[in-house]
Design an enzyme around this catalytic site. Structure first.
Site, PDB file in Angstrom:
ATOM      1  N   SER A 199      53.322 -87.149  85.783  1.00  0.00           N
ATOM      2  CA  SER A 199      54.250 -87.957  85.799  1.00  0.00           C
ATOM      3  C   SER A 199      55.257 -88.505  86.556  1.00  0.00           C
ATOM      4  CB  SER A 199      54.827 -88.407  84.149  1.00  0.00           C
ATOM      5  OG  SER A 199      54.295 -87.917  82.505  1.00  0.00           O
ATOM      6  N   HIS A 245      59.412 -88.007  85.709  1.00  0.00           N
ATOM      7  CA  HIS A 245      60.122 -90.023  85.772  1.00  0.00           C
ATOM      8  C   HIS A 245      61.046 -90.597  87.290  1.00  0.00           C
ATOM      9  CE1 HIS A 245      58.018 -90.119  82.333  1.00  0.00           C
ATOM     10  NE2 HIS A 245      57.567 -88.410  82.873  1.00  0.00           N
TER      11      HIS A 245
END
Length: 294
Positions: A199, A245
């Site tokens: 991610s 993220h």
């Protein structure tokens, strides 16, 4: 039935590139009129020229590779603009299959600061010298939905970015963004919290894509909407390492801006220098957190 020589079908067939006989092309060099494929075309004031004519006309003696068409970021145009994206997906798939068969392997690859918790003496984790976890966790997935979502995003975002940046710059963006996400997770998450997934690198591609679309003056609404949706999931869903993220996104925006806005005369210095600064920040955050935990 065999086709006879001199038939209309032969007359309509395209010539092949003089440097790549396996590639048909309808473009010819404006100077020597030899057929050239897209990989060999060099933009001229009128039409395209072949690398040999460019080299001979300039008198520089540069190798033909130096005259190849360049991407927006200065990378070399390649025949398969998704090659590295396919390889990255293949690596993630291989690791996913491997960890499904071995829990021990999964425990050795995930990102974890220090394990086991107090009052036991920690023996595993980045703080205990297992620095490779910052990298291996970028390619590790346990749940099928997590793997599928990340690989779909990688295919959708990675292909256009690889074509726009070139392979070397695209790979630098991917790894720097992923490492930035790992470093921020290591810094802010609990030392016994395990995290995994691509991610961080994927969010880096999101950030670079937004910068690229802005540079090309494309409609920004689709990528902004998709990014907002992903951020809502990031902070609204439990058990998601939001640090990865955010770290990947910030690194992707910074590196992406350097990639597409670097001045031509100092392009490589600015681009790879920015990557080096991001890596230096990764090392600094990792060292500070390690000192804190040991």
């Amino acid at each position: 039935m065999d086709q006879q020589a001199g038939s209309p079908q032969d007359a309509q067939s395209l010539p092949v590139c003089y440097r790549h006989p396996d590639r048909e092309t309808g473009i010819r060099c404006t100077r020597c009129e030899r057929p050239i494929c897209p990989e060999c075309m060099v933009s001229a004031s009128v039409g395209f020229q072949c690398p040999d004519c460019v080299r001979g006309g300039s008198g520089t003696g540069h190798a033909p590779d130096a005259a190849r068409p360049r991407t927006l970021a200065g990378g070399t145009v390649t025949a398969d603009p998704r090659l590295l994206t396919k390889i990255l997906i293949g690596i993630n798939l291989a690791v996913f299959i491997a960890v499904q068969t071995s829990t021990t392997l999964l425990n050795d690859l995930v990102l974890i600061g220090s394990w086991p918790p107090a009052p036991f003496n920690p023996t595993e984790g980045v703080a205990e010298g297992q620095w490779w976890r910052l990298v291996t966790s970028m390619f590790t997935h346990e749940a099928i939905w997590h793997f599928a979502f990340n690989m779909l995003s990688l295919w959708w975002l990675g292909g256009p970015l690889e074509a726009a940046l070139g392979r070397a710059r695209y790979l630098a963006l991917y790894f720097c963004s992923g490492l930035a996400g790992s470093a921020l997770t290591y810094l802010l998450a609990g030392p016994t919290t395990a995290s995994l997934g691509a991610s961080g690198a994927i969010f880096g591609l999101f950030g670079a894509t937004a910068v690229l679309m802005r540079r090309l003056q494309y409609d920004m609404r689709p990528i902004i909407a998709l990014l907002v949706i992903n951020l809502i999931f990031t902070f609204g869903w439990s058990n998601i390492a939001w640090q990865a993220h955010i770290g990947g996104l910030v690194a992707g925006v910074v590196i992406g801006y350097a990639m597409v806005h670097a001045p031509r005369e100092r392009r490589s210095l600015v681009q790879y220098g920015t990557c080096a600064l991001v890596l230096a920040a990764v090392v600094l955050l990792t060292v500070l957190r390690t000192l804190q935990l040991t």
